[in-house]
Design an enzyme around this catalytic site. Structure first.
Site, short mmCIF file in Angstrom:
data_model
loop_
_atom_site.label_atom_id
_atom_site.label_comp_id
_atom_site.label_asym_id
_atom_site.label_seq_id
_atom_site.Cartn_x
_atom_site.Cartn_y
_atom_site.Cartn_z
N ASN A 1 22.12 15.70 -28.52
CA ASN A 1 22.50 14.62 -29.42
C ASN A 1 23.20 13.50 -28.64
O ASN A 1 23.66 13.70 -27.51
CB ASN A 1 23.42 15.16 -30.53
CG ASN A 1 23.33 14.34 -31.80
OD1 ASN A 1 22.25 14.05 -32.30
ND2 ASN A 1 24.49 13.93 -32.31
N GLU B 1 26.00 12.24 -29.46
CA GLU B 1 27.43 12.60 -29.41
C GLU B 1 27.61 13.90 -30.19
O GLU B 1 26.71 14.29 -30.94
CB GLU B 1 28.27 11.50 -30.06
CG GLU B 1 27.88 11.25 -31.52
CD GLU B 1 28.33 9.92 -32.04
OE1 GLU B 1 28.83 9.09 -31.25
OE2 GLU B 1 28.18 9.68 -33.25
N CYS C 1 3.74 12.97 -58.08
CA CYS C 1 3.91 12.60 -59.49
C CYS C 1 4.99 13.46 -60.13
O CYS C 1 4.93 14.69 -60.08
CB CYS C 1 2.58 12.79 -60.24
SG CYS C 1 2.73 12.44 -62.01
N VAL D 1 11.42 11.66 -42.45
CA VAL D 1 10.26 11.42 -43.32
C VAL D 1 9.24 10.51 -42.64
O VAL D 1 8.21 10.18 -43.22
CB VAL D 1 10.71 10.82 -44.69
CG1 VAL D 1 11.52 11.86 -45.46
CG2 VAL D 1 11.50 9.54 -44.52
N ASP D 2 9.52 10.16 -41.38
CA ASP D 2 8.53 9.37 -40.61
C ASP D 2 7.46 10.30 -40.07
O ASP D 2 7.55 11.52 -40.20
CB ASP D 2 9.24 8.59 -39.47
CG ASP D 2 9.93 9.52 -38.46
OD1 ASP D 2 11.14 9.38 -38.25
OD2 ASP D 2 9.24 10.40 -37.90
N HIS E 1 12.31 17.47 -45.67
CA HIS E 1 12.76 16.46 -46.64
C HIS E 1 11.63 15.55 -47.08
O HIS E 1 11.87 14.48 -47.62
CB HIS E 1 13.89 15.62 -46.03
CG HIS E 1 15.17 16.39 -45.85
ND1 HIS E 1 16.21 15.93 -45.06
CD2 HIS E 1 15.58 17.57 -46.34
CE1 HIS E 1 17.21 16.81 -45.08
NE2 HIS E 1 16.85 17.82 -45.84
C1 BV8 Z 1 19.94 20.90 -51.97
C2 BV8 Z 1 15.40 12.21 -47.97
C3 BV8 Z 1 20.05 22.52 -53.65
C4 BV8 Z 1 14.49 11.14 -47.66
C5 BV8 Z 1 17.46 13.26 -47.38
C6 BV8 Z 1 25.80 23.06 -49.33
C7 BV8 Z 1 24.61 23.78 -49.47
C8 BV8 Z 1 23.49 23.20 -50.07
C9 BV8 Z 1 23.54 21.88 -50.52
C10 BV8 Z 1 24.72 21.16 -50.38
C11 BV8 Z 1 25.82 21.74 -49.78
N1 BV8 Z 1 26.81 20.82 -49.78
C12 BV8 Z 1 26.35 19.69 -50.33
C13 BV8 Z 1 25.10 19.86 -50.72
C14 BV8 Z 1 24.27 18.85 -51.39
C15 BV8 Z 1 23.51 17.96 -50.43
C16 BV8 Z 1 24.26 17.62 -49.19
O1 BV8 Z 1 24.09 18.24 -48.14
N2 BV8 Z 1 25.09 16.60 -49.28
C17 BV8 Z 1 25.83 16.14 -48.13
C18 BV8 Z 1 25.87 14.62 -48.11
C19 BV8 Z 1 27.19 16.77 -48.16
N3 BV8 Z 1 22.24 18.58 -50.07
C20 BV8 Z 1 21.20 18.42 -50.91
O2 BV8 Z 1 21.27 17.85 -51.97
C21 BV8 Z 1 19.88 19.04 -50.47
N4 BV8 Z 1 19.37 19.79 -51.58
O3 BV8 Z 1 20.87 21.38 -51.42
O4 BV8 Z 1 19.37 21.42 -53.08
C22 BV8 Z 1 19.24 23.02 -54.76
C23 BV8 Z 1 19.34 24.35 -55.06
C24 BV8 Z 1 18.60 24.84 -56.10
C25 BV8 Z 1 17.75 24.01 -56.81
C26 BV8 Z 1 17.65 22.66 -56.49
C27 BV8 Z 1 18.39 22.16 -55.46
C28 BV8 Z 1 18.83 17.99 -50.16
C29 BV8 Z 1 19.20 17.18 -48.97
C30 BV8 Z 1 18.06 16.23 -48.60
C31 BV8 Z 1 18.42 14.83 -48.98
N5 BV8 Z 1 17.39 13.92 -48.49
N6 BV8 Z 1 16.50 12.43 -47.04
C32 BV8 Z 1 15.12 9.96 -47.07
O5 BV8 Z 1 15.63 9.11 -47.82
O6 BV8 Z 1 15.08 9.90 -45.83
S1 BV8 Z 1 18.77 13.50 -46.36
C33 BV8 Z 1 18.87 12.39 -45.09
O7 BV8 Z 1 19.93 12.87 -44.25
C34 BV8 Z 1 17.68 12.35 -44.18
O8 BV8 Z 1 16.74 13.37 -44.42
C35 BV8 Z 1 18.33 12.60 -42.81
O9 BV8 Z 1 17.45 13.06 -41.88
C36 BV8 Z 1 19.31 13.58 -43.23
C37 BV8 Z 1 20.32 14.04 -42.26
O10 BV8 Z 1 20.81 12.91 -41.57
P1 BV8 Z 1 20.58 12.87 -39.99
O11 BV8 Z 1 19.13 13.03 -39.73
O12 BV8 Z 1 21.49 13.84 -39.35
O13 BV8 Z 1 20.96 11.38 -39.66
P2 BV8 Z 1 22.43 10.81 -39.37
O14 BV8 Z 1 22.33 9.34 -39.37
O15 BV8 Z 1 23.43 11.48 -40.27
O16 BV8 Z 1 22.75 11.32 -37.89
C38 BV8 Z 1 21.99 10.84 -36.79
C39 BV8 Z 1 22.49 11.54 -35.55
O17 BV8 Z 1 21.69 11.12 -34.44
C40 BV8 Z 1 23.93 11.20 -35.19
O18 BV8 Z 1 24.60 12.39 -34.82
C41 BV8 Z 1 23.80 10.26 -33.99
O19 BV8 Z 1 24.87 10.42 -33.09
C42 BV8 Z 1 22.51 10.72 -33.37
N7 BV8 Z 1 21.79 9.67 -32.65
C43 BV8 Z 1 21.70 8.35 -32.96
N8 BV8 Z 1 20.91 7.72 -32.05
C44 BV8 Z 1 20.52 8.66 -31.16
C45 BV8 Z 1 21.06 9.91 -31.54
N9 BV8 Z 1 20.86 11.03 -30.84
C46 BV8 Z 1 20.08 10.94 -29.74
N10 BV8 Z 1 19.51 9.79 -29.31
C47 BV8 Z 1 19.70 8.64 -29.99
N11 BV8 Z 1 19.14 7.51 -29.55
#
Ligand code: BV8
Length: 245
Positions: free
Chosen positions: A211, A213, A125, A101-102, A117
């Site tokens: 990535n 890792e 609103c 979201v940045d 996202h």
């Molecule tokens: C929805 C918002 C349905 C703003 C975020 C199966 C199918 C569909 C849905 C689901 C499903 N199972 C579960 C669900 C529900 C849910 C979900 O997925 N839950 C998870 C926890 C299991 N999904 C939802 O609810 C989604 N909506 O499905 O709607 C629907 C259908 C009909 C009608 C209505 C609705 C909505 C999901 C969006 C949620 N909002 N963000 C905010 O606050 O930011 S999610 C949040 O996680 C961010 O957007 C973030 O970007 C996202 C994913 O995380 P990552 O970006 O991967 O970040 P993370 O820290 O996890 O990983 C970082 C990685 O980078 C690591 O691997 C690390 O090793 C690496 N790294 C670190 N440093 C470096 C690096 N790599 C390289 N260089 C570096 N220096």
């Protein structure tokens, strides 16, 4: 970097990015040991129910993150810039789909971009869905300029349980893409985490993970390069483009 698998010169490329691509610009990730979800629960700050129950707490969470992302002079890094260069120089279409979201991708020069996202830099609103650019703090006292009602203004981000944005456009791009690259995401949040599985199911296109890792979905990728984004992304893009010169 080990040799890359070079796609056709007119390949259509879809790139998914996550919080890891912005980590070296100074933003926290979500699931690293000291990440955002180690300090606050998703259920308390990143769902519609959380906003309905305690809007002040949700606004405080996003006000803190927006302030950090928009005002601390944080800059796009070499990985964001490499993707902008790829879009500018690659003969085929390049689409960046970010979970972030940045605003680092657009500030680095990427133009073909979907924030699936949502964005820190916008407010929406809940009463009338009016969206406006936003840079300061938000609160329940803000009156919507669209419907003139207070209490509905929220960050224009997609919370858990809400439908990500522009999914039709994203799926259409995936159906046609020749190269799917996933950068800086742990592969835990759906539907984004399912994109590589969709590519595999379609049995077409090449898939690459860049990535720090291996992600949760690492085994699904045909090719992977691990390291810091500011190191491996520019090198991967240079390898793609080198074969163009
Ligand atoms: C929805 C918002 C349905 C703003 C975020 C199966 C199918 C569909 C849905 C689901 C499903 N199972 C579960 C669900 C529900 C849910 C979900 O997925 N839950 C998870 C926890 C299991 N999904 C939802 O609810 C989604 N909506 O499905 O709607 C629907 C259908 C009909 C009608 C209505 C609705 C909505 C999901 C969006 C949620 N909002 N963000 C905010 O606050 O930011 S999610 C949040 O996680 C961010 O957007 C973030 O970007 C996202 C994913 O995380 P990552 O970006 O991967 O970040 P993370 O820290 O996890 O990983 C970082 C990685 O980078 C690591 O691997 C690390 O090793 C690496 N790294 C670190 N440093 C470096 C690096 N790599 C390289 N260089 C570096 N220096």
């Amino acid at each position: 970097m080990k040799p890359i698998q070079q796609p056709a010169s007119d390949a259509r490329i879809v790139i998914l990015t996550g919080a890891g691509i912005s980590q070296e610009s100074g933003l926290e990730t979500f699931r690293d040991p000291d990440g955002i979800w180690s300090k606050v629960r998703i259920e308390d700050v990143a769902t519609p129910e959380a906003f309905a129950a305690d809007p002040d707490r949700v606004h405080a969470f996003y006000n803190m993150r927006r302030k950090r992302a928009l005002t601390l002079n944080l800059e796009p890094n070499a990985a964001h810039k490499a993707l902008a260069e790829l879009e500018a120089r690659w003969p085929g279409e390049v689409l960046v789909v970010t979970q972030n979201v940045d605003s680092f991708h657009e500030r680095a020069g990427t133009t073909n971009l979907i924030h699936m996202h949502g964005r820190h830099a916008e407010a929406r609103c809940n009463h009338c869905s009016h969206v406006v650019p936003w840079s300061g703090d938000m609160s329940v006292d803000v009156v919507c300029e669209g419907c003139a009602k207070p209490g509905g203004i929220r960050p224009n981000v997609v919370w858990f349980g809400e439908m990500p944005l522009q999914m039709d456009r994203i799926q259409a791009a995936l159906f046609e893409c020749d190269l799917f690259i996933s950068i800086g995401t742990s592969g835990n949040v759906y539907p984004a985490a399912g994109f590589v599985g969709l590519m595999r199911k379609m049995g077409r296109g090449h898939t690459v993970e860049l990535n720090l890792e291996p992600s949760t979905g690492a085994s699904l990728f045909a090719e992977s390069h691990y390291g810091k984004a500011t190191d491996i992304v520019p090198r991967y893009v240079a390898a793609l483009l080198n074969d163009q010169t």
